[in-house]
Motif scaffolding. Structure first.
Motif, PDB file in Angstrom:
ATOM      1  N   LYS A  10       0.763  -1.142  -0.179  1.00 49.97           N
ATOM      2  CA  LYS A  10      -0.058   0.085   0.112  1.00 49.97           C
ATOM      3  C   LYS A  10       0.929   1.112  -0.111  1.00 49.97           C
ATOM      4  O   LYS A  10       2.037   1.178   0.332  1.00 49.97           O
ATOM      5  N   ALA A  34       3.444  -0.091   4.634  1.00 48.59           N
ATOM      6  CA  ALA A  34       3.102   0.775   3.626  1.00 48.59           C
ATOM      7  C   ALA A  34       4.466   1.658   3.179  1.00 48.59           C
ATOM      8  O   ALA A  34       5.002   2.177   4.051  1.00 48.59           O
ATOM      9  N   ARG A  87       1.199   4.429  -6.789  1.00 56.29           N
ATOM     10  CA  ARG A  87      -0.133   4.662  -6.564  1.00 56.29           C
ATOM     11  C   ARG A  87      -0.471   5.085  -5.320  1.00 56.29           C
ATOM     12  O   ARG A  87       0.307   5.582  -4.645  1.00 56.29           O
ATOM     13  N   ASP A  89      -3.099   4.434  -1.892  1.00 53.65           N
ATOM     14  CA  ASP A  89      -4.457   3.682  -1.298  1.00 53.65           C
ATOM     15  C   ASP A  89      -5.003   4.321  -0.068  1.00 53.65           C
ATOM     16  O   ASP A  89      -6.015   4.158   0.506  1.00 53.65           O
ATOM     17  N   ILE A  90      -3.959   5.137   0.739  1.00 52.18           N
ATOM     18  CA  ILE A  90      -4.359   5.644   1.966  1.00 52.18           C
ATOM     19  C   ILE A  90      -4.285   7.287   1.986  1.00 52.18           C
ATOM     20  O   ILE A  90      -2.941   7.683   1.705  1.00 52.18           O
ATOM     21  N   MET A 133      -6.864   7.095  -6.479  1.00 50.90           N
ATOM     22  CA  MET A 133      -6.905   5.973  -5.266  1.00 50.90           C
ATOM     23  C   MET A 133      -7.578   4.781  -6.026  1.00 50.90           C
ATOM     24  O   MET A 133      -8.532   4.864  -6.582  1.00 50.90           O
ATOM     25  N   ASN A 134      -7.061   3.694  -5.609  1.00 57.73           N
ATOM     26  CA  ASN A 134      -7.566   2.422  -5.835  1.00 57.73           C
ATOM     27  C   ASN A 134      -9.225   2.190  -5.279  1.00 57.73           C
ATOM     28  O   ASN A 134      -9.260   2.767  -4.260  1.00 57.73           O
ATOM     29  N   GLY A 137      -9.960   2.087  -0.734  1.00 56.32           N
ATOM     30  CA  GLY A 137      -9.063   2.942  -0.188  1.00 56.32           C
ATOM     31  C   GLY A 137      -9.389   3.422   1.009  1.00 56.32           C
ATOM     32  O   GLY A 137     -10.463   3.049   1.357  1.00 56.32           O
ATOM     33  N   ARG A 138      -8.535   4.254   1.829  1.00 63.23           N
ATOM     34  CA  ARG A 138      -9.038   4.752   2.942  1.00 63.23           C
ATOM     35  C   ARG A 138      -8.592   6.293   2.963  1.00 63.23           C
ATOM     36  O   ARG A 138      -7.524   6.664   2.514  1.00 63.23           O
ATOM     37  N   ILE A 181     -14.446   2.893  -0.808  1.00 66.58           N
ATOM     38  CA  ILE A 181     -13.343   3.890  -0.240  1.00 66.58           C
ATOM     39  C   ILE A 181     -14.123   4.229   0.983  1.00 66.58           C
ATOM     40  O   ILE A 181     -15.095   5.041   1.119  1.00 66.58           O
TER      41      ILE A 181
END
Length: 249
Positions: A10, A34, A87, A89-90, A133-134, A137-138, A181
């Motif tokens: 991540k 991460a 990328r 993710d967060i 974001m994928n 995500g967060r 997300i």
């Protein structure tokens, strides 16, 4: 899944990650696997110290100079992080400012900067992050227990800015829910940091308001954020969650 690899693969972007709670979050997310990008405004040495600590532990991190009050600079930093780390993710929206003054002396300049950093930057960063974001995500906003309780005078604009995050978090959770997300708001109480030490002028007064009678630790906030960033928290969204030692109890 081990704590060391819970976020393996991540990438996290942390607004305001050079010190205090932000630095603790960066180190914790990196410890869980991460790759991390942090922003800073002026403390380049402290930002580099965070990066060095993460790299020394075998992680990957970069530091980007970006004033969160500048929407163009902030969005550019997010794009740079995606380019360099591959990328996103967060997103952790941790940047914040606190100005305290009597109502009749509170300047509009301080008022506007409070909104620009504490509220607008959260929207700007979330909007840009969502473009990269994928799914799954967060987004984690760092608010304040002062959204619910402001126990001293002079902090009305700050309390307002943190209250605004409650509504923004709920709205963003609706906007991004179809993509899986999650968007949550962490509301710390007084935490022992350089900006608000547990030996400061107001410390004893604040301790007396908490059920636990002590300041929180940055690592405790970071642990809470790490949970919300994990797969285990996939059903938590739109929430404002206090971690305040009973300050608002």
């Amino acid at each position: 899944m081990s704590i060391e690899t819970g976020l393996s693969g991540k990438v996290a972007f942390i607004q305001g990650g050079s010190r205090g709670i932000g630095a603790a979050i960066a180190k914790r997310l990196a410890a869980e696997g991460a790759a991390v990008a942090i922003t800073y405004v002026s403390a380049a040495d402290k930002a580099q110290a965070v990066v060095s600590a993460i790299e020394g532990a075998g992680g990957r991190a970069i530091a980007l100079k970006a004033d969160s009050a500048d929407a163009g600079v902030l969005t550019a930093a997010i794009r740079t992080a995606v380019e360099k780390l591959g990328r996103l993710d967060i997103l952790v929206n941790n940047a914040g400012v606190l100005a305290v003054a009597p109502l009749d002396q509170f300047s509009l300049g301080d008022f506007d900067r409070t909104l620009a950093v504490n509220v607008r930057s959260v929207f700007v960063a979330s909007q840009e992050a969502a473009r990269h974001m994928n799914d799954g995500g967060r987004i984690i906003n760092i608010g304040s227990t002062n959204a619910d309780r402001m126990p001293f005078s002079g902090g009305a604009p700050y309390a307002m800015s943190k209250s605004a995050l409650v509504g923004l978090t709920r709205g963003l959770a609706r906007d991004l829910g179809p993509r899986g997300i999650t968007v949550n708001n962490v509301q710390p109480g007084p935490v022992d940091t350089e900006m608000n030490p547990d030996s400061g002028d107001f410390a004893e007064m604040l301790k007396g308001m908490m059920a636990l009678g002590r300041y929180g630790k940055a690592n405790e906030i970071a642990g809470f954020v790490a949970y919300l960033a994990s797969a285990e928290a996939g059903y938590v969204t739109g929430a404002s969650l206090s971690i305040d030692g009973g300050f608002s109890a």
